[in-house]
Design a protein around this motif. Structure first.
Motif, PDB file in Angstrom:
ATOM      1  N   LEU A 189       0.827  -1.208   0.000  1.00 31.51           N
ATOM      2  CA  LEU A 189       0.000   0.000   0.000  1.00 31.51           C
ATOM      3  C   LEU A 189       0.863   1.260   0.000  1.00 31.51           C
ATOM      4  O   LEU A 189       0.538   2.243  -0.664  1.00 31.51           O
ATOM      5  CB  LEU A 189      -0.950  -0.013   1.196  1.00 31.51           C
ATOM      6  CG  LEU A 189      -2.035  -1.087   1.166  1.00 31.51           C
ATOM      7  CD1 LEU A 189      -2.805  -1.101   2.486  1.00 31.51           C
ATOM      8  CD2 LEU A 189      -2.971  -0.900  -0.002  1.00 31.51           C
ATOM      9  N   GLU A 190       1.965   1.231   0.711  1.00 34.96           N
ATOM     10  CA  GLU A 190       2.895   2.366   0.700  1.00 34.96           C
ATOM     11  C   GLU A 190       3.492   2.556  -0.692  1.00 34.96           C
ATOM     12  O   GLU A 190       3.678   3.691  -1.142  1.00 34.96           O
ATOM     13  CB  GLU A 190       4.013   2.156   1.718  1.00 34.96           C
ATOM     14  CG  GLU A 190       3.557   2.280   3.155  1.00 34.96           C
ATOM     15  CD  GLU A 190       4.701   2.083   4.128  1.00 34.96           C
ATOM     16  OE1 GLU A 190       5.774   2.686   3.948  1.00 34.96           O
ATOM     17  OE2 GLU A 190       4.517   1.298   5.086  1.00 34.96           O
ATOM     18  N   GLU A 191       3.799   1.456  -1.369  1.00 37.41           N
ATOM     19  CA  GLU A 191       4.329   1.541  -2.728  1.00 37.41           C
ATOM     20  C   GLU A 191       3.302   2.168  -3.670  1.00 37.41           C
ATOM     21  O   GLU A 191       3.669   2.962  -4.545  1.00 37.41           O
ATOM     22  CB  GLU A 191       4.732   0.152  -3.232  1.00 37.41           C
ATOM     23  CG  GLU A 191       5.940  -0.409  -2.535  1.00 37.41           C
ATOM     24  CD  GLU A 191       6.282  -1.826  -2.958  1.00 37.41           C
ATOM     25  OE1 GLU A 191       7.407  -2.268  -2.643  1.00 37.41           O
ATOM     26  OE2 GLU A 191       5.457  -2.496  -3.606  1.00 37.41           O
ATOM     27  N   ILE A 192       2.036   1.839  -3.493  1.00 36.12           N
ATOM     28  CA  ILE A 192       0.979   2.448  -4.312  1.00 36.12           C
ATOM     29  C   ILE A 192       0.909   3.944  -4.026  1.00 36.12           C
ATOM     30  O   ILE A 192       0.839   4.764  -4.945  1.00 36.12           O
ATOM     31  CB  ILE A 192      -0.375   1.765  -4.047  1.00 36.12           C
ATOM     32  CG1 ILE A 192      -0.349   0.326  -4.567  1.00 36.12           C
ATOM     33  CG2 ILE A 192      -1.511   2.553  -4.704  1.00 36.12           C
ATOM     34  CD1 ILE A 192      -1.536  -0.521  -4.153  1.00 36.12           C
ATOM     35  N   ARG A 193       0.945   4.310  -2.748  1.00 32.32           N
ATOM     36  CA  ARG A 193       0.886   5.727  -2.370  1.00 32.32           C
ATOM     37  C   ARG A 193       2.033   6.520  -2.992  1.00 32.32           C
ATOM     38  O   ARG A 193       1.856   7.642  -3.457  1.00 32.32           O
ATOM     39  CB  ARG A 193       0.921   5.876  -0.855  1.00 32.32           C
ATOM     40  CG  ARG A 193       0.874   7.341  -0.413  1.00 32.32           C
ATOM     41  CD  ARG A 193       1.009   7.514   1.063  1.00 32.32           C
ATOM     42  NE  ARG A 193       2.293   6.962   1.507  1.00 32.32           N
ATOM     43  CZ  ARG A 193       2.553   6.592   2.738  1.00 32.32           C
ATOM     44  NH1 ARG A 193       1.638   6.701   3.667  1.00 32.32           N
ATOM     45  NH2 ARG A 193       3.724   6.106   3.070  1.00 32.32           N
ATOM     46  N   GLU A 194       3.230   5.926  -3.030  1.00 33.04           N
ATOM     47  CA  GLU A 194       4.407   6.607  -3.561  1.00 33.04           C
ATOM     48  C   GLU A 194       4.466   6.582  -5.088  1.00 33.04           C
ATOM     49  O   GLU A 194       5.377   7.164  -5.683  1.00 33.04           O
ATOM     50  CB  GLU A 194       5.679   5.969  -2.992  1.00 33.04           C
ATOM     51  CG  GLU A 194       5.810   6.092  -1.494  1.00 33.04           C
ATOM     52  CD  GLU A 194       5.941   7.531  -1.034  1.00 33.04           C
ATOM     53  OE1 GLU A 194       6.608   8.326  -1.728  1.00 33.04           O
ATOM     54  OE2 GLU A 194       5.350   7.858   0.014  1.00 33.04           O
ATOM     55  N   GLY A 195       3.517   5.888  -5.724  1.00 34.79           N
ATOM     56  CA  GLY A 195       3.498   5.838  -7.183  1.00 34.79           C
ATOM     57  C   GLY A 195       4.451   4.817  -7.778  1.00 34.79           C
ATOM     58  O   GLY A 195       4.671   4.799  -8.982  1.00 34.79           O
ATOM     59  N   THR A 238       1.740   0.537  -9.815  1.00 31.54           N
ATOM     60  CA  THR A 238       0.581   1.022 -10.543  1.00 31.54           C
ATOM     61  C   THR A 238      -0.136  -0.127 -11.225  1.00 31.54           C
ATOM     62  O   THR A 238       0.348  -1.254 -11.225  1.00 31.54           O
ATOM     63  CB  THR A 238       0.984   2.061 -11.602  1.00 31.54           C
ATOM     64  OG1 THR A 238       1.894   1.457 -12.522  1.00 31.54           O
ATOM     65  CG2 THR A 238       1.631   3.277 -10.972  1.00 31.54           C
ATOM     66  N   TYR A 239      -1.254   0.193 -11.828  1.00 31.65           N
ATOM     67  CA  TYR A 239      -2.089  -0.800 -12.490  1.00 31.65           C
ATOM     68  C   TYR A 239      -2.448  -0.266 -13.867  1.00 31.65           C
ATOM     69  O   TYR A 239      -2.761   0.907 -14.024  1.00 31.65           O
ATOM     70  CB  TYR A 239      -3.356  -1.034 -11.667  1.00 31.65           C
ATOM     71  CG  TYR A 239      -4.401  -1.846 -12.374  1.00 31.65           C
ATOM     72  CD1 TYR A 239      -4.292  -3.218 -12.471  1.00 31.65           C
ATOM     73  CD2 TYR A 239      -5.500  -1.237 -12.947  1.00 31.65           C
ATOM     74  CE1 TYR A 239      -5.255  -3.967 -13.111  1.00 31.65           C
ATOM     75  CE2 TYR A 239      -6.462  -1.976 -13.595  1.00 31.65           C
ATOM     76  CZ  TYR A 239      -6.336  -3.343 -13.674  1.00 31.65           C
ATOM     77  OH  TYR A 239      -7.275  -4.082 -14.314  1.00 31.65           O
TER      78      TYR A 239
END
Length: 73
Positions: free
Chosen positions: A52-58, A61-62
């Motif tokens: 989730l932190e990786e998603i927040r930091e960009g 992605t998907y």
């Protein structure tokens, strides 16, 4: 228990809760096997939290095209 970052805040980057949960679960399994996060010094000690932190930091992605390619025979 609250997850940080929250699901609601992450929906600014990935609109679908289903996609967000699926993406983070897949990444958590990858982290469990590889053990290398894409961010420096993650705050979470759990794999889903790191994802989730990786998603927040960009960093994670998907792409909808990935899903379409998987469905083609």
């Amino acid at each position: 228990m609250m997850l940080e970052p929250s699901i609601d805040s992450l929906q600014k980057q990935i609109k679908s809760k289903y996609t967000l949960v699926t993406l983070s679960a897949r990444r958590a399994r990858d982290l469990q096997q590889e053990g290398e996060p894409m961010i420096e010094k993650p705050l979470s000690h759990k794999f889903v939290g790191v994802a989730l932190e990786e998603i927040r930091e960009g960093k994670l992605t998907y792409s909808f095209a990935d899903e379409i390619q998987e469905r083609q025979f």
